[in-house]
Motif scaffolding. Structure first.
Motif, PDB file in Angstrom:
ATOM      1  N   SER A 110       0.805  -1.226   0.000  1.00  0.00           N
ATOM      2  CA  SER A 110       0.000   0.000   0.000  1.00  0.00           C
ATOM      3  C   SER A 110       0.838   1.277   0.000  1.00  0.00           C
ATOM      4  CB  SER A 110      -0.916   0.017   1.235  1.00  0.00           C
ATOM      5  OG  SER A 110      -0.143   0.063   2.415  1.00  0.00           O
ATOM      6  N   LEU A 111       2.159   1.141   0.033  1.00  0.00           N
ATOM      7  CA  LEU A 111       3.023   2.319   0.187  1.00  0.00           C
ATOM      8  C   LEU A 111       3.832   2.632  -1.071  1.00  0.00           C
ATOM      9  CD1 LEU A 111       4.526   1.732   3.764  1.00  0.00           C
ATOM     10  CD2 LEU A 111       2.532   3.104   3.150  1.00  0.00           C
ATOM     11  N   PHE A 112       4.054   3.940  -1.276  1.00  0.00           N
ATOM     12  CA  PHE A 112       5.040   4.432  -2.238  1.00  0.00           C
ATOM     13  C   PHE A 112       6.237   4.947  -1.452  1.00  0.00           C
ATOM     14  CE2 PHE A 112       1.565   5.540  -5.498  1.00  0.00           C
ATOM     15  CZ  PHE A 112       1.902   4.466  -6.302  1.00  0.00           C
ATOM     16  N   VAL A 113       7.426   4.895  -2.059  1.00  0.00           N
ATOM     17  CA  VAL A 113       8.620   5.506  -1.479  1.00  0.00           C
ATOM     18  C   VAL A 113       9.078   6.592  -2.442  1.00  0.00           C
ATOM     19  CG1 VAL A 113      10.966   5.158  -0.652  1.00  0.00           C
ATOM     20  CG2 VAL A 113       9.273   3.351  -0.358  1.00  0.00           C
ATOM     21  N   SER A 114       8.991   7.851  -2.005  1.00  0.00           N
ATOM     22  CA  SER A 114       9.320   8.985  -2.865  1.00  0.00           C
ATOM     23  C   SER A 114      10.601   9.669  -2.406  1.00  0.00           C
ATOM     24  CB  SER A 114       8.179  10.010  -2.865  1.00  0.00           C
ATOM     25  OG  SER A 114       6.976   9.435  -3.321  1.00  0.00           O
ATOM     26  N   THR A 115      11.397  10.098  -3.362  1.00  0.00           N
ATOM     27  CA  THR A 115      12.578  10.927  -3.097  1.00  0.00           C
ATOM     28  C   THR A 115      12.167  12.362  -3.403  1.00  0.00           C
ATOM     29  OG1 THR A 115      14.053   9.119  -3.720  1.00  0.00           O
ATOM     30  CG2 THR A 115      14.989  11.336  -3.681  1.00  0.00           C
ATOM     31  N   ILE A 116      12.138  13.224  -2.363  1.00  0.00           N
ATOM     32  CA  ILE A 116      11.546  14.559  -2.507  1.00  0.00           C
ATOM     33  C   ILE A 116      12.549  15.647  -2.150  1.00  0.00           C
ATOM     34  CG2 ILE A 116       9.680  16.077  -1.764  1.00  0.00           C
ATOM     35  CD1 ILE A 116       8.001  13.667  -1.149  1.00  0.00           C
ATOM     36  N   SER A 117      12.688  16.621  -3.041  1.00  0.00           N
ATOM     37  CA  SER A 117      13.521  17.806  -2.783  1.00  0.00           C
ATOM     38  C   SER A 117      12.661  18.862  -2.094  1.00  0.00           C
ATOM     39  CB  SER A 117      14.064  18.362  -4.098  1.00  0.00           C
ATOM     40  OG  SER A 117      14.653  19.640  -3.907  1.00  0.00           O
ATOM     41  N   MET A 118      13.113  19.322  -0.888  1.00  0.00           N
ATOM     42  CA  MET A 118      12.330  20.291  -0.107  1.00  0.00           C
ATOM     43  C   MET A 118      13.157  21.502   0.317  1.00  0.00           C
ATOM     44  SD  MET A 118      10.054  17.771   2.313  1.00  0.00           S
ATOM     45  CE  MET A 118       9.479  19.177   3.254  1.00  0.00           C
ATOM     46  N   GLY A 119      14.319  21.697  -0.314  1.00  0.00           N
ATOM     47  CA  GLY A 119      15.133  22.855   0.016  1.00  0.00           C
ATOM     48  C   GLY A 119      15.812  22.761   1.369  1.00  0.00           C
ATOM     49  N   ASP A 120      15.999  21.539   1.911  1.00  0.00           N
ATOM     50  CA  ASP A 120      16.650  21.382   3.218  1.00  0.00           C
ATOM     51  C   ASP A 120      18.126  21.745   3.140  1.00  0.00           C
ATOM     52  OD1 ASP A 120      14.520  20.261   4.893  1.00  0.00           O
ATOM     53  OD2 ASP A 120      14.589  18.573   3.504  1.00  0.00           O
ATOM     54  N   PRO A 121      18.682  22.313   4.221  1.00  0.00           N
ATOM     55  CA  PRO A 121      20.113  22.627   4.236  1.00  0.00           C
ATOM     56  C   PRO A 121      20.958  21.360   4.316  1.00  0.00           C
ATOM     57  CG  PRO A 121      19.159  23.012   6.398  1.00  0.00           C
ATOM     58  CD  PRO A 121      18.017  22.704   5.478  1.00  0.00           C
ATOM     59  N   VAL A 164       9.528   8.526  10.968  1.00  0.00           N
ATOM     60  CA  VAL A 164       9.206   7.187  11.472  1.00  0.00           C
ATOM     61  C   VAL A 164       9.733   6.152  10.476  1.00  0.00           C
ATOM     62  CG1 VAL A 164       7.145   7.889  12.731  1.00  0.00           C
ATOM     63  CG2 VAL A 164       6.944   7.230  10.331  1.00  0.00           C
ATOM     64  N   THR A 165       9.971   4.940  10.960  1.00  0.00           N
ATOM     65  CA  THR A 165      10.410   3.849  10.085  1.00  0.00           C
ATOM     66  C   THR A 165       9.190   3.021   9.704  1.00  0.00           C
ATOM     67  OG1 THR A 165      12.590   3.765  11.112  1.00  0.00           O
ATOM     68  CG2 THR A 165      11.881   1.824   9.886  1.00  0.00           C
ATOM     69  N   MET A 166       8.953   2.926   8.383  1.00  0.00           N
ATOM     70  CA  MET A 166       7.775   2.224   7.874  1.00  0.00           C
ATOM     71  C   MET A 166       8.232   0.998   7.083  1.00  0.00           C
ATOM     72  SD  MET A 166       5.549   5.588   6.722  1.00  0.00           S
ATOM     73  CE  MET A 166       3.995   4.703   6.583  1.00  0.00           C
ATOM     74  N   HIS A 167       8.075  -0.165   7.702  1.00  0.00           N
ATOM     75  CA  HIS A 167       8.475  -1.434   7.079  1.00  0.00           C
ATOM     76  C   HIS A 167       9.926  -1.395   6.609  1.00  0.00           C
ATOM     77  CE1 HIS A 167       4.388  -3.103   7.108  1.00  0.00           C
ATOM     78  NE2 HIS A 167       3.975  -1.883   6.812  1.00  0.00           N
ATOM     79  N   GLY A 168      10.798  -0.866   7.468  1.00  0.00           N
ATOM     80  CA  GLY A 168      12.225  -0.904   7.183  1.00  0.00           C
ATOM     81  C   GLY A 168      12.780   0.316   6.494  1.00  0.00           C
ATOM     82  N   ILE A 169      11.938   1.273   6.101  1.00  0.00           N
ATOM     83  CA  ILE A 169      12.414   2.486   5.428  1.00  0.00           C
ATOM     84  C   ILE A 169      12.021   3.709   6.250  1.00  0.00           C
ATOM     85  CG2 ILE A 169      12.205   3.938   3.364  1.00  0.00           C
ATOM     86  CD1 ILE A 169      11.862   1.434   1.719  1.00  0.00           C
ATOM     87  N   ARG A 170      12.989   4.583   6.527  1.00  0.00           N
ATOM     88  CA  ARG A 170      12.750   5.777   7.340  1.00  0.00           C
ATOM     89  C   ARG A 170      12.069   6.849   6.499  1.00  0.00           C
ATOM     90  NH1 ARG A 170      15.778  10.523   8.710  1.00  0.00           N
ATOM     91  NH2 ARG A 170      15.432  11.229  10.856  1.00  0.00           N
ATOM     92  N   SER A 171      10.907   7.303   6.962  1.00  0.00           N
ATOM     93  CA  SER A 171      10.135   8.336   6.265  1.00  0.00           C
ATOM     94  C   SER A 171      10.204   9.632   7.059  1.00  0.00           C
ATOM     95  CB  SER A 171       8.674   7.889   6.112  1.00  0.00           C
ATOM     96  OG  SER A 171       7.899   8.904   5.506  1.00  0.00           O
ATOM     97  N   VAL A 183      17.662  15.865  -0.450  1.00  0.00           N
ATOM     98  CA  VAL A 183      16.347  15.234  -0.600  1.00  0.00           C
ATOM     99  C   VAL A 183      15.978  14.495   0.685  1.00  0.00           C
ATOM    100  CG1 VAL A 183      16.481  14.951  -3.106  1.00  0.00           C
ATOM    101  CG2 VAL A 183      17.410  13.171  -1.617  1.00  0.00           C
ATOM    102  N   ARG A 184      14.689  14.288   0.857  1.00  0.00           N
ATOM    103  CA  ARG A 184      14.171  13.448   1.933  1.00  0.00           C
ATOM    104  C   ARG A 184      13.542  12.203   1.311  1.00  0.00           C
ATOM    105  NH1 ARG A 184      10.919  17.127   6.397  1.00  0.00           N
ATOM    106  NH2 ARG A 184      12.113  19.064   6.193  1.00  0.00           N
ATOM    107  N   THR A 185      13.511  11.146   2.101  1.00  0.00           N
ATOM    108  CA  THR A 185      12.781   9.940   1.703  1.00  0.00           C
ATOM    109  C   THR A 185      11.436   9.954   2.428  1.00  0.00           C
ATOM    110  OG1 THR A 185      14.804   8.667   1.374  1.00  0.00           O
ATOM    111  CG2 THR A 185      12.770   7.427   1.705  1.00  0.00           C
ATOM    112  N   VAL A 186      10.350   9.801   1.665  1.00  0.00           N
ATOM    113  CA  VAL A 186       9.003   9.902   2.235  1.00  0.00           C
ATOM    114  C   VAL A 186       8.162   8.699   1.800  1.00  0.00           C
ATOM    115  CG1 VAL A 186       6.901  11.272   2.377  1.00  0.00           C
ATOM    116  CG2 VAL A 186       9.118  12.419   2.229  1.00  0.00           C
ATOM    117  N   CYS A 187       7.604   7.998   2.790  1.00  0.00           N
ATOM    118  CA  CYS A 187       6.684   6.897   2.503  1.00  0.00           C
ATOM    119  C   CYS A 187       5.250   7.423   2.595  1.00  0.00           C
ATOM    120  CB  CYS A 187       6.880   5.763   3.493  1.00  0.00           C
ATOM    121  SG  CYS A 187       8.507   4.969   3.415  1.00  0.00           S
ATOM    122  N   SER A 188       4.417   7.088   1.628  1.00  0.00           N
ATOM    123  CA  SER A 188       3.020   7.544   1.640  1.00  0.00           C
ATOM    124  C   SER A 188       2.112   6.380   1.273  1.00  0.00           C
ATOM    125  CB  SER A 188       2.825   8.705   0.652  1.00  0.00           C
ATOM    126  OG  SER A 188       3.271   8.337  -0.642  1.00  0.00           O
TER     127      SER A 188
END
Length: 384
Positions: free
Chosen positions: A204-215, A272-279, A243-248
């Motif tokens: 039920s999850l996607f794993v996205s690599t997201i650019s959010m302007g973090d330092p 949080v860690t969602m099924h082994g991947i940190r979101s 980038v951040r890793t985001v599970c949705s």
């Protein structure tokens, strides 16, 4: 819902008290929506509709009643389905005075200090009564034991002192101050999904690599060495941004093609860690409000739409609700349940823009550059 003209209006002298009661509450009971909100709304709707702008949102107006009225008549949780022409008009452009969240904190601290002072005075009153009682008992003992031996009198006084010490009333503990919850505490940002794949361990999850302007060096970003991106994506983004890793939980609800190379609105939930991947964040999406009796957390698979920032928005640009642009929390503390208290009123309007409740009139979800965040087609949908 019955026509408000058939309900007995709220007494004018009780309206200021109702306004004060709603100052730090979202609902009449202060915790969740109930039949009490529907009943009081039916009685006061006609009066509130006749108020002037000054009475609604002026310095001494009934701003807390207006905020509550707008929430009750628009929330999908009650399912009132009031025709637009029968709703109390709330125009954000006619708000006369905005009350900042930090002013609410100061007012609440003052109330807490006043309560504490009252407790101290009560404590002093009890001690004074105890001291008067001590003196009376000592005099009585002195009269009864005047003919006794001096040693017996001293021993008796010693025992009396110990007994009084044990009976000394304890100081009342100060009541813990409740925090003020505001939409401004949520750090919403424009995020660019540079790549998205299904979660390898959760259907039920996607794993996205997201650019959010973090330092660089932020604990929320994923090191480039841990990324697995196609060469075509890397070539397009040279140099590669932080980038951040985001599970949705959007797999099966949103086509994966719509999750590629697009901008979304992202919230700062605690990692949080969602099924082994940190979101390290949350992608906002809208879905139709559940039918009464259905699971409130369920999504309708045929109708889920991502909340999109306006064209021209850049990665990491701040997104906020109108009237609530203050410094947000760096990361939402799950114990305070800030998101859980704001989210129930976060919905889309007929303009397809997102709105959330708070002190004062409801505000649209806008960016620092001035655009409004929207969804494709869902009206009255819940955003989560």
């Amino acid at each position: 819902m019955a026509d408000s003209t058939s309900a007995t209006p709220v007494l004018e002298e009780t309206i200021p008290q109702l306004n004060g009661n709603l100052k730090f509450r979202t609902t009449i009971l202060g915790e969740k929506l109930s039949i009490a909100d529907v009943a009081v709304y039916a009685r006061i709707r006609g009066q509130a509709a006749s108020w002037s702008d000054e009475q609604k949102t002026g310095e001494k107006g009934y701003r807390y009643i207006i905020r509550w009225v707008d929430f009750v008549q628009n929330t999908p949780d009650l399912g009132l389905q009031i025709p637009p022409e029968e709703k109390v008009a709330v125009d954000p452009s006619k708000v006369l005075v905005y009350l900042k969240p930090e002013e609410l904190v100061k007012e609440k601290k003052k109330e807490g200090a006043a309560d504490g002072e009252g407790s101290k005075k009560k404590g002093r009153g009890r001690v004074a009564v105890g001291e008067a009682k001590e003196e009376a008992e000592k005099v009585k003992e002195g009269v009864n034991e005047a003919a006794g031996k001096a040693a017996a009198a001293v021993a008796s006084e010693g025992k009396q002192c110990k007994r009084e010490k044990r009976e000394k009333p304890k100081r009342e503990a100060h009541k813990k101050e409740e925090p003020v919850i505001s939409p401004s505490q949520i750090d919403l940002r424009v995020g660019h999904i540079v790549y998205c794949v299904p979660h390898p361990n959760a259907d039920s999850l996607f794993v996205s690599t997201i650019s959010m302007g973090d330092p660089e060096g932020s604990p929320l970003v994923t090191p480039h060495s841990e990324l697995s991106l196609p060469n075509i994506v890397i070539a397009k983004l040279t140099p590669l941004p932080t980038v951040r890793t985001v599970c949705s939980g959007l797999n099966g609800l949103v086509p994966i093609e719509e999750m590629q190379d697009r901008r979304v609105v992202v919230a700062n939930l605690k990692p949080v860690t969602m099924h082994g991947i940190r979101s390290a964040a949350m992608v906002l999406a809208a879905s139709p409000a559940p039918v009464p009796g259905e699971d409130a957390t369920a999504h309708r698979k045929e109708a889920v739409e991502l909340v999109a920032p306006p064209k021209g928005a850049i990665d990491g640009e701040r997104v906020f609700f109108e009237g609530y642009k203050t410094e947000p929390e760096a990361v939402l503390n799950p114990k305070k349940r800030i998101w859980e208290q704001i989210q129930p009123g976060f919905a889309t309007t007929s303009d397809l823009d997102g709105k959330a409740p708070g002190e004062g009139p409801i505000g649209r979800l806008v960016t620092e550059s001035g655009g409004v965040s929207k969804v494709k087609s869902l009206v009255g949908a819940v955003v989560r």
